[in-house]
Scaffold this active site. Structure first.
Site, PDB file in Angstrom:
ATOM      1  N   TYR A 152       0.866  -1.263   0.002  1.00  0.00           N
ATOM      2  CA  TYR A 152      -0.048   0.020   0.052  1.00  0.00           C
ATOM      3  C   TYR A 152       1.027   1.341   0.151  1.00  0.00           C
ATOM      4  CZ  TYR A 152      -3.660   3.152   1.842  1.00  0.00           C
ATOM      5  OH  TYR A 152      -4.466   4.139   1.843  1.00  0.00           O
ATOM      6  N   LYS A 156       1.093   4.235  -2.841  1.00  0.00           N
ATOM      7  CA  LYS A 156       0.765   5.766  -2.488  1.00  0.00           C
ATOM      8  C   LYS A 156       1.916   6.469  -2.695  1.00  0.00           C
ATOM      9  CE  LYS A 156      -3.509   5.027  -1.458  1.00  0.00           C
ATOM     10  NZ  LYS A 156      -4.546   5.522  -2.240  1.00  0.00           N
TER      11      LYS A 156
HETATM   12  P1  NDP Z   1     -13.420   2.591   1.197  1.00  0.00           P
HETATM   13  O1  NDP Z   1     -12.734   1.249   1.447  1.00  0.00           O
HETATM   14  O2  NDP Z   1     -14.324   3.130   1.989  1.00  0.00           O
HETATM   15  O3  NDP Z   1     -13.598   2.969  -0.537  1.00  0.00           O
HETATM   16  C1  NDP Z   1     -12.750   2.486  -1.457  1.00  0.00           C
HETATM   17  C2  NDP Z   1     -13.292   2.773  -2.849  1.00  0.00           C
HETATM   18  O4  NDP Z   1     -12.530   2.730  -3.797  1.00  0.00           O
HETATM   19  C3  NDP Z   1     -14.704   2.246  -2.823  1.00  0.00           C
HETATM   20  O5  NDP Z   1     -15.530   3.117  -3.745  1.00  0.00           O
HETATM   21  C4  NDP Z   1     -14.370   1.096  -4.020  1.00  0.00           C
HETATM   22  O6  NDP Z   1     -15.467   0.550  -4.632  1.00  0.00           O
HETATM   23  C5  NDP Z   1     -13.132   1.803  -4.728  1.00  0.00           C
HETATM   24  N1  NDP Z   1     -12.358   0.849  -5.128  1.00  0.00           N
HETATM   25  C6  NDP Z   1     -11.610  -0.339  -4.852  1.00  0.00           C
HETATM   26  N2  NDP Z   1     -11.271  -1.026  -5.999  1.00  0.00           N
HETATM   27  C7  NDP Z   1     -11.642  -0.579  -7.182  1.00  0.00           C
HETATM   28  C8  NDP Z   1     -11.364  -0.794  -8.312  1.00  0.00           C
HETATM   29  N3  NDP Z   1     -10.566  -1.998  -8.617  1.00  0.00           N
HETATM   30  N4  NDP Z   1     -11.978  -0.342  -9.394  1.00  0.00           N
HETATM   31  C9  NDP Z   1     -12.898   0.584  -8.921  1.00  0.00           C
HETATM   32  N5  NDP Z   1     -13.351   1.219  -7.840  1.00  0.00           N
HETATM   33  C10 NDP Z   1     -12.675   0.586  -6.646  1.00  0.00           C
HETATM   34  O7  NDP Z   1     -12.124   3.593   1.170  1.00  0.00           O
HETATM   35  P2  NDP Z   1     -11.685   5.085   1.578  1.00  0.00           P
HETATM   36  O8  NDP Z   1     -13.110   5.752   1.153  1.00  0.00           O
HETATM   37  O9  NDP Z   1     -11.388   5.156   2.927  1.00  0.00           O
HETATM   38  O10 NDP Z   1     -10.357   5.508   0.562  1.00  0.00           O
HETATM   39  C11 NDP Z   1     -10.394   6.226  -0.464  1.00  0.00           C
HETATM   40  C12 NDP Z   1      -9.055   6.569  -0.949  1.00  0.00           C
HETATM   41  O11 NDP Z   1      -8.674   7.294   0.230  1.00  0.00           O
HETATM   42  C13 NDP Z   1      -8.330   5.452  -0.983  1.00  0.00           C
HETATM   43  O12 NDP Z   1      -7.166   5.450  -2.156  1.00  0.00           O
HETATM   44  C14 NDP Z   1      -7.503   5.332   0.170  1.00  0.00           C
HETATM   45  O13 NDP Z   1      -6.385   4.326   0.141  1.00  0.00           O
HETATM   46  C15 NDP Z   1      -7.305   6.579   0.645  1.00  0.00           C
HETATM   47  N6  NDP Z   1      -7.096   6.935   1.900  1.00  0.00           N
HETATM   48  C16 NDP Z   1      -7.939   6.560   3.020  1.00  0.00           C
HETATM   49  C17 NDP Z   1      -7.535   6.676   4.320  1.00  0.00           C
HETATM   50  C18 NDP Z   1      -8.396   6.312   5.288  1.00  0.00           C
HETATM   51  O14 NDP Z   1      -7.961   6.503   6.537  1.00  0.00           O
HETATM   52  N7  NDP Z   1      -9.743   6.018   4.955  1.00  0.00           N
HETATM   53  C19 NDP Z   1      -6.312   7.297   4.486  1.00  0.00           C
HETATM   54  C20 NDP Z   1      -5.489   7.679   3.437  1.00  0.00           C
HETATM   55  C21 NDP Z   1      -5.904   7.568   2.329  1.00  0.00           C
HETATM   56  P3  NDP Z   1     -16.366  -0.646  -4.136  1.00  0.00           P
HETATM   57  O15 NDP Z   1     -17.290  -0.008  -3.192  1.00  0.00           O
HETATM   58  O16 NDP Z   1     -16.904  -1.196  -5.467  1.00  0.00           O
HETATM   59  O17 NDP Z   1     -15.622  -1.751  -3.391  1.00  0.00           O
END
Ligand code: NDP
Length: 246
Positions: A152, A156
């Site tokens: 991860y 990133k």
């Molecule tokens: P969630 O797990 O709540 O949501 C992830 C999202 O990414 C979902 O909409 C999911 O779709 C989508 N997704 C994952 N894989 C794919 C794919 N192959 N194709 C299309 N869509 C995909 O994550 P967060 O909202 O917490 O995170 C959003 C971003 O922020 C991410 O990049 C994460 O790494 C980053 N982030 C999050 C942090 C946190 O503390 N939460 C901290 C720092 C960064 P589906 O619903 O279909 O699975």
């Protein structure tokens, strides 16, 4: 100075929940034409007030044909993407000796290569329009590293190199590429952490709490606004001070 149409075509990947949904709502609320990708489940509903509109397109960003089709659907409905938020991401955490190739590939293919796939298509339209904003959602751990997150954190960190290369390549056409690096945010991604781990994280955050999804969305909205026209190749932390110095 770049010019902006009143309602821009905004695409947020992974906009069906978590941070992505909050970002989509923030743009929709200010009247932009917002599209989100969703991969599984039902398309999300975003109430749109005023001039804006909302579209959900099914797309797995690891599938090139899905990405092509999503961009076609968005262009037909809203025009070429002017603001891209590459937000979709996954984790497959485990310690390095237990981390399989599959764990590594899945995370890099989604977080890094998936972002590349959407950025490449967005850049095509933006180059023709001679304007655009590309915003990658990275993470504090991309810079600080994180035990159990070799895959991860590498994905990133890769987004930083990608954004800065795009910033150099596309800047002469008034296209900016920036990175938002959140710390820990209250979403389903962090809901899997144990209470003990959560308390440990919070103890290291100067603000002493997680971020809300709206606190990340506000910064993304700013980076896409006219006020941020001269911010390019930047990594903006939204981490409560957790990563200071990195
Ligand atoms: P969630 O797990 O709540 O949501 C992830 C999202 O990414 C979902 O909409 C999911 O779709 C989508 N997704 C994952 N894989 C794919 C794919 N192959 N194709 C299309 N869509 C995909 O994550 P967060 O909202 O917490 O995170 C959003 C971003 O922020 C991410 O990049 C994460 O790494 C980053 N982030 C999050 C942090 C946190 O503390 N939460 C901290 C720092 C960064 P589906 O619903 O279909 O699975």
């Amino acid at each position: 100075m770049a010019e902006y149409s009143a309602a821009r075509s905004v695409l947020v990947t992974g906009g069906n929940r978590g941070i992505g949904l909050a970002i989509a709502r923030a743009f929709a609320e200010q009247g932009d034409k917002v599209a989100v990708t969703y991969r599984s489940g039902e398309p999300p509903a975003v109430p749109v007030k005023g001039e804006g509109s909302f579209l959900a397109v099914r797309c797995d960003i690891t599938v090139p044909e899905d990405v092509e089709r999503a961009f076609q659907e968005v262009a037909q409905a809203h025009g070429p993407v002017e603001v891209l938020v590459a937000n979709a991401g996954i984790t497959r955490d485990t310690l390095v000796l237990r981390m399989s190739d599959e764990d590594f590939d899945a995370v890099v293919d989604t977080n890094l290569k998936g972002s590349f796939r959407v950025a490449r298509l967005a850049a095509k339209g933006m180059l023709r329009m001679r304007r655009g904003r590309i915003i990658f959602i990275s993470s504090v751990v991309g810079l600080s590293g994180s035990a159990g997150q070799v895959n991860y954190a590498a994905s990133k960190a890769g987004l930083v190199g990608m954004a800065r290369s795009l910033a150099r390549e596309l800047g002469s056409r008034s296209i900016t590429a920036n990175v938002v690096a959140p710390g820990f945010v209250d979403t389903e991604m962090t809901a899997v952490l144990t209470e003990e781990r959560r308390a440990q994280i919070v103890s290291q955050v100067p603000l002493g709490r997680y971020a809300s999804v709206d606190e990340v969305a506000g910064v993304v909205k700013f980076l896409a606004s006219p006020d941020a026209a001269y911010i390019n190749g930047a990594v903006i932390p939204v981490d409560g001070g957790l990563g200071m110095g990195h």
